[in-house]
Design a protein around this motif. Structure first.
Motif, short mmCIF file in Angstrom:
data_model
loop_
_atom_site.label_atom_id
_atom_site.label_comp_id
_atom_site.label_asym_id
_atom_site.label_seq_id
_atom_site.Cartn_x
_atom_site.Cartn_y
_atom_site.Cartn_z
N LEU A 128 0.93 -1.16 -0.11
CA LEU A 128 -0.05 0.10 -0.28
C LEU A 128 0.98 1.39 -0.03
CD1 LEU A 128 -2.95 1.22 0.19
CD2 LEU A 128 -2.38 1.30 2.72
N ILE A 129 1.80 1.32 0.98
CA ILE A 129 2.87 2.32 0.90
C ILE A 129 3.56 2.66 -0.59
CG2 ILE A 129 4.83 3.30 1.92
CD1 ILE A 129 4.22 1.41 4.40
N GLN A 130 3.86 1.62 -1.04
CA GLN A 130 4.72 1.81 -2.47
C GLN A 130 3.66 2.35 -3.43
OE1 GLN A 130 7.85 0.63 -3.78
NE2 GLN A 130 7.10 1.90 -5.14
N LYS A 131 2.30 1.71 -3.29
CA LYS A 131 1.27 2.21 -4.56
C LYS A 131 1.07 3.65 -4.33
CE LYS A 131 -2.90 0.75 -3.94
NZ LYS A 131 -4.06 -0.23 -3.83
N LYS A 132 0.69 4.14 -2.91
CA LYS A 132 0.20 5.38 -2.72
C LYS A 132 1.52 6.20 -3.04
CE LYS A 132 -3.82 4.52 -1.04
NZ LYS A 132 -5.09 5.08 -1.83
N ILE A 133 2.65 6.05 -2.78
CA ILE A 133 3.76 6.87 -3.01
C ILE A 133 3.98 7.04 -4.53
CG2 ILE A 133 6.37 7.20 -2.95
CD1 ILE A 133 6.06 6.36 -0.04
N ASP A 134 3.84 6.07 -5.27
CA ASP A 134 3.87 6.00 -6.74
C ASP A 134 2.97 6.99 -7.26
OD1 ASP A 134 6.09 4.28 -6.88
OD2 ASP A 134 4.73 2.53 -7.43
N GLY B 295 4.42 9.70 10.58
CA GLY B 295 4.48 8.18 11.23
C GLY B 295 2.79 7.68 11.68
N ILE B 296 2.98 6.38 11.75
CA ILE B 296 1.64 6.13 12.20
C ILE B 296 1.27 6.23 13.56
CG2 ILE B 296 0.27 3.70 12.31
CD1 ILE B 296 2.13 2.84 9.95
N ASN B 297 2.19 5.82 14.46
CA ASN B 297 2.22 6.13 16.06
C ASN B 297 2.61 7.49 16.32
OD1 ASN B 297 1.21 3.55 16.43
ND2 ASN B 297 3.16 2.61 15.75
N PRO B 298 2.09 7.70 17.84
CA PRO B 298 2.84 8.82 18.36
C PRO B 298 4.28 8.78 18.41
CG PRO B 298 1.02 7.90 19.65
CD PRO B 298 1.25 6.95 18.59
N HIS B 299 5.06 10.08 17.97
CA HIS B 299 6.20 10.18 17.78
C HIS B 299 7.00 9.03 16.63
CE1 HIS B 299 5.89 12.72 21.32
NE2 HIS B 299 5.36 11.85 21.90
N SER B 300 6.11 8.62 16.00
CA SER B 300 6.63 7.64 14.81
C SER B 300 7.04 6.26 15.41
CB SER B 300 7.77 8.41 14.26
OG SER B 300 7.35 9.35 13.34
N GLY B 301 6.42 5.98 16.75
CA GLY B 301 6.62 5.03 17.47
C GLY B 301 7.93 4.96 18.45
N ASP B 302 8.63 6.03 18.61
CA ASP B 302 9.70 6.15 19.52
C ASP B 302 10.68 4.91 19.44
OD1 ASP B 302 9.72 8.64 20.72
OD2 ASP B 302 8.60 8.13 22.46
N ASN B 303 11.08 4.64 18.33
CA ASN B 303 11.96 3.66 18.10
C ASN B 303 11.41 2.06 18.49
OD1 ASN B 303 14.25 4.92 16.92
ND2 ASN B 303 14.50 5.70 18.82
N GLY B 304 10.00 1.99 18.31
CA GLY B 304 9.35 0.72 18.59
C GLY B 304 8.86 0.74 20.15
N VAL C 163 7.42 -1.50 9.36
CA VAL C 163 6.59 -1.36 7.98
C VAL C 163 7.06 -0.20 7.36
CG1 VAL C 163 4.44 -1.47 6.75
CG2 VAL C 163 4.92 -2.83 8.91
N LEU C 164 6.82 1.01 7.84
CA LEU C 164 7.06 2.36 7.23
C LEU C 164 8.35 2.74 6.91
CD1 LEU C 164 4.85 4.10 6.29
CD2 LEU C 164 5.05 5.54 8.58
N LYS C 165 9.27 2.45 7.99
CA LYS C 165 10.56 3.23 7.65
C LYS C 165 11.48 2.34 6.64
CE LYS C 165 14.62 4.42 10.21
NZ LYS C 165 15.54 4.75 11.63
N PRO C 166 11.60 1.10 6.70
CA PRO C 166 12.17 0.22 5.70
C PRO C 166 11.58 0.32 4.16
CG PRO C 166 10.95 -1.30 7.29
CD PRO C 166 10.70 -0.09 7.73
N THR C 167 10.24 0.38 4.12
CA THR C 167 9.68 0.64 3.03
C THR C 167 9.97 1.92 2.22
OG1 THR C 167 7.61 -0.90 3.53
CG2 THR C 167 7.27 0.22 1.60
N ILE C 168 9.97 2.95 3.04
CA ILE C 168 10.37 4.45 2.58
C ILE C 168 11.83 4.24 2.20
CG2 ILE C 168 10.97 6.57 3.34
CD1 ILE C 168 8.54 6.51 5.21
N GLU C 169 12.84 3.62 2.80
CA GLU C 169 13.89 3.36 2.58
C GLU C 169 14.36 2.93 1.32
OE1 GLU C 169 16.10 1.68 5.89
OE2 GLU C 169 16.06 3.45 6.89
N LYS C 170 13.41 1.85 1.05
CA LYS C 170 13.72 1.06 -0.47
C LYS C 170 13.32 2.05 -1.39
CE LYS C 170 13.12 -3.78 1.71
NZ LYS C 170 12.06 -4.90 1.61
N ILE C 171 12.14 2.56 -1.21
CA ILE C 171 11.67 3.34 -2.40
C ILE C 171 12.60 4.63 -2.74
CG2 ILE C 171 9.66 4.84 -3.20
CD1 ILE C 171 7.85 3.36 -1.28
#
Length: 348
Positions: free
Chosen positions: A182-188, A209-218, A227-235
């Motif tokens: 979904l992330i790839q499709k929407k960014i495209d 980010g999806i969560n507060p403070h983008s998840g605070d490193n999990g 999900v979000l960070k590694p997908t953004i890096e690949k794109i």
């Protein structure tokens, strides 16, 4: 023969008991609008005559049977239905909802058939239009199915553009909906629309980010890290200028949004609350990613003021101009792409 510079703008009437009729008529009471476009309202001439008299709007329109009979230089009204309609401003009415659907479906088919160049939709009440035949949470989902494409809700006001990873999705379901695919499709989609619809050659895109403070490193949820960070890096590694995830709570307050051509929010309110805070009444909702162009104002049916003559039509007017601009940008892009392909083929 249609003049090349005049864009045919189809208009769906929206909720008949809302402010749609008022903002449509008030937008086109200015005769100068006909210098930019030919309006084609999908409704009923008797109904429009009632609204015209009720709101005391000095406007003339031409009734036509269907969109193949459009008269340029006139305000056209396609008679989508013949039944009489009783208007009760500010009231939910499922009987009237079927006319809202007829207007939208007929206008959409005219867009698919290239009888109109773009579609501007007046606000609907999602509750009164639901049926076994029409079961969509909103315009975006209906248009995506009708045009057999992937879509993205993109809110636009001048240089501020906010798209959504998920739109009309319950909060409890958001995290599971956001997948790498979904992330790839929407960014495209947002990258491509910035290029062809907004003349931005190398768009820079921010992802919230999806969560507060983008998840605070999990610490607060794993979705941003896993999900979000590694997908953004690949794109990004493939050449698309996309960055994030950014903490949504401070992104707009620090004015970081001004450093990007578009922002993608994880869910509806995360994107629309800051957008409407910054641009309410002047913003436009654009459905990106489809073969046809659709815009709408950034507000709803406003039952609380419907029929009072108080509706601000600025956003609807902006939606009309946005549709015109996007149509021209897209044609320029397609022509440029065509010329580039022709040049490449000659070199081979």
């Amino acid at each position: 023969m249609k003049k090349a510079e005049i864009v045919r703008i189809g208009i769906s009437i929206g909720d008949l008991n809302g402010i749609g009729s008022e903002i449509i008529l008030k937008t086109f009471q200015d005769a100068r609008m006909l210098e930019f476009c030919t309006p084609v309202i999908f409704a009923n001439t008797k109904l429009l005559s009632f609204y015209k008299k009720y709101f005391k709007v000095n406007i003339n329109f031409q009734g036509i049977e269907d969109a193949t009979k459009i008269i340029d230089g006139k305000i056209n009204v396609v008679n989508v239905w013949k039944e009489n309609t009783k208007i009760n401003f500010g009231q939910e009415d499922k009987f009237l909802g079927k006319f809202t659907v007829k207007s939208l479906e007929t206008a959409t088919q005219a867009l698919i058939n290239n009888e109109i160049d773009a579609l501007v939709t007046a606000p609907i009440n999602k509750n009164v239009i639901q049926s076994e035949e029409f079961n969509f949470p909103g315009h975006t989902d209906f248009l995506a199915k009708a045009m057999k494409g992937d879509s993205l809700m993109l809110m636009v006001c001048k240089d501020l553009r906010i798209g959504l990873l998920t739109d009309h999705v319950a909060v409890k379901d958001i995290a599971e909906k956001i997948t790498p695919q979904l992330i790839q499709k929407k960014i495209d989609i947002i990258r491509d629309t910035l290029k062809k619809d907004f003349r931005i050659q190398k768009p820079k895109i921010a992802v919230l980010g999806i969560n507060p403070h983008s998840g605070d490193n999990g610490v607060i949820g794993k979705e941003d890290e896993e999900v979000l960070k590694p997908t953004i890096e690949k794109i990004n590694a493939k050449g698309t200028l996309v960055y994030g995830p950014y903490a949504a709570d401070s992104f707009f307050g620090t004015k970081n949004y001004k450093n990007f051509d578009a922002i993608i929010a994880a869910y509806h309110d995360q994107g629309l609350i800051p957008f409407k805070t910054l641009a309410f009444g002047k913003g436009v909702n654009f459905t990106a990613g489809l073969s046809g162009i659709r815009t709408s104002p950034d507000h709803g049916t406003a039952y609380e003021i419907a029929g009072k003559g108080e509706a601000d039509y600025t956003s609807f007017t902006e939606a009309v101009f946005a549709a015109i601009d996007i149509y021209k940008c897209r044609n320029e892009y397609l022509e440029l792409t065509k010329n580039q392909l022709q040049k490449q083929s000659k070199k081979l």
